[in-house]
Design a protein around this motif. Structure first.
Motif, PDB file in Angstrom:
ATOM      1  N   HIS A 282       0.809  -1.221   0.000  1.00  0.00           N
ATOM      2  CA  HIS A 282       0.000   0.000   0.000  1.00  0.00           C
ATOM      3  C   HIS A 282       0.842   1.271   0.000  1.00  0.00           C
ATOM      4  O   HIS A 282       0.291   2.367   0.068  1.00  0.00           O
ATOM      5  N   LEU A 283       2.166   1.148  -0.066  1.00  0.00           N
ATOM      6  CA  LEU A 283       3.026   2.330  -0.033  1.00  0.00           C
ATOM      7  C   LEU A 283       3.078   2.985  -1.414  1.00  0.00           C
ATOM      8  O   LEU A 283       3.394   2.319  -2.398  1.00  0.00           O
ATOM      9  N   PRO A 284       2.809   4.292  -1.499  1.00  0.00           N
ATOM     10  CA  PRO A 284       2.854   4.958  -2.792  1.00  0.00           C
ATOM     11  C   PRO A 284       4.270   5.092  -3.346  1.00  0.00           C
ATOM     12  O   PRO A 284       4.468   5.089  -4.552  1.00  0.00           O
ATOM     13  N   ASP A 285       5.247   5.202  -2.468  1.00  0.00           N
ATOM     14  CA  ASP A 285       6.650   5.330  -2.876  1.00  0.00           C
ATOM     15  C   ASP A 285       7.472   4.435  -1.951  1.00  0.00           C
ATOM     16  O   ASP A 285       8.056   4.915  -0.970  1.00  0.00           O
ATOM     17  N   PRO A 286       7.508   3.130  -2.230  1.00  0.00           N
ATOM     18  CA  PRO A 286       8.117   2.188  -1.277  1.00  0.00           C
ATOM     19  C   PRO A 286       9.536   2.546  -0.855  1.00  0.00           C
ATOM     20  O   PRO A 286       9.865   2.463   0.333  1.00  0.00           O
ATOM     21  N   ALA A 287      10.388   2.955  -1.787  1.00  0.00           N
ATOM     22  CA  ALA A 287      11.772   3.263  -1.419  1.00  0.00           C
ATOM     23  C   ALA A 287      11.824   4.436  -0.445  1.00  0.00           C
ATOM     24  O   ALA A 287      12.482   4.363   0.606  1.00  0.00           O
ATOM     25  N   ALA A 288      11.126   5.514  -0.762  1.00  0.00           N
ATOM     26  CA  ALA A 288      11.126   6.681   0.120  1.00  0.00           C
ATOM     27  C   ALA A 288      10.464   6.370   1.451  1.00  0.00           C
ATOM     28  O   ALA A 288      10.931   6.803   2.512  1.00  0.00           O
ATOM     29  N   ASN A 289       9.373   5.603   1.415  1.00  0.00           N
ATOM     30  CA  ASN A 289       8.650   5.289   2.648  1.00  0.00           C
ATOM     31  C   ASN A 289       9.469   4.383   3.558  1.00  0.00           C
ATOM     32  O   ASN A 289       9.475   4.553   4.781  1.00  0.00           O
TER      33      ASN A 289
ATOM     34  N   LEU B 255      15.001  -2.873   0.037  1.00  0.00           N
ATOM     35  CA  LEU B 255      15.396  -2.610   1.417  1.00  0.00           C
ATOM     36  C   LEU B 255      16.813  -2.054   1.485  1.00  0.00           C
ATOM     37  O   LEU B 255      17.079  -1.077   2.189  1.00  0.00           O
ATOM     38  N   ALA B 256      17.721  -2.664   0.743  1.00  0.00           N
ATOM     39  CA  ALA B 256      19.123  -2.234   0.770  1.00  0.00           C
ATOM     40  C   ALA B 256      19.267  -0.780   0.346  1.00  0.00           C
ATOM     41  O   ALA B 256      20.070  -0.030   0.914  1.00  0.00           O
ATOM     42  N   GLY B 257      18.485  -0.370  -0.630  1.00  0.00           N
ATOM     43  CA  GLY B 257      18.542   1.012  -1.093  1.00  0.00           C
ATOM     44  C   GLY B 257      17.833   1.991  -0.174  1.00  0.00           C
ATOM     45  O   GLY B 257      17.883   3.204  -0.391  1.00  0.00           O
TER      46      GLY B 257
END
Length: 199
Positions: A119-126, A174-176
């Motif tokens: 449900h995250l709109p921006d998974p990397a940023a979130n 996750l690493a990023g």
């Protein structure tokens, strides 16, 4: 509010009142996943996207009366359902977006997130924002009480190669974002990925 947030709120608002009755047998799976976090007495933990707060009682039990438990969710109706279920006694409830948490940097020992990633709109940023709130060496648990294949079947869809929760996709994501994946389980009766906050 972005369209993503509006969609998430509409989806969960419509389901909040009956959410717990739809999934009445998930309690042991939540407790088992919380146990894998390795929390200690006095730890500070966030349930990100806490919904009706099903993880709050086992989180409170894990950190004891001296610990801090916070449940954050974007949907007021889900938090209201958590209060009706009495789970506000196990943790402080916050109406908050995981994209901008009202928490100090490195103030937490762990984050528990059930069903959140999809449900995250921006998974990397979130996920970076979650990492910001956790001390180096702290832990993240991405959990779902059923595995990816079982969830897809329940929803009448097929798993696609771009599924964020697939290990080849999730590990670099996750690493990023400041996390190092330490374990990954995707079975019919649970999904659990654990990661450690990098220093």
């Amino acid at each position: 509010m972005s369209d993503d947030h509006t969609h998430v709120q509409e989806f969960f608002s419509a389901r909040a009142a009956a959410w717990d009755s739809r999934f009445p047998d998930d309690g042991p799976a939540y407790a088992a996943a919380v146990a894998e976090l390795g929390l200690r007495e006095g730890d500070r933990v966030l349930d990100a996207g806490c919904g009706t707060g099903r993880a709050l009682p086992p989180l409170r039990a894990a950190v004891g009366p001296s610990g801090v438990v916070v449940g954050a969710d974007l949907t007021p109706a889900m938090l209201e359902a958590a209060v009706r279920a009495g789970r506000d006694r196990d943790g402080r409830l916050l109406l908050a977006d995981v994209a901008a948490l009202p928490l100090r940097s490195e103030s937490l020992d762990a984050v528990f997130a059930a069903g959140l990633v999809a449900h995250l709109p921006d998974p990397a940023a979130n996920l970076r924002e979650l990492a910001r709130t956790v001390r180096p060496g702290g832990v993240l648990a991405l959990f779902h009480p059923i595995g990816r294949a079982a969830l897809a079947a329940r929803q009448g869809r097929q798993i696609t190669p771009d599924d964020l929760r697939a290990e080849p996709n999730l590990r670099p994501l996750l690493a990023g974002s400041g996390w190092r994946m330490t374990s990954y389980v995707d079975e019919d009766d649970r999904f659990l990925a654990l990661a450690v906050r990098e220093s």
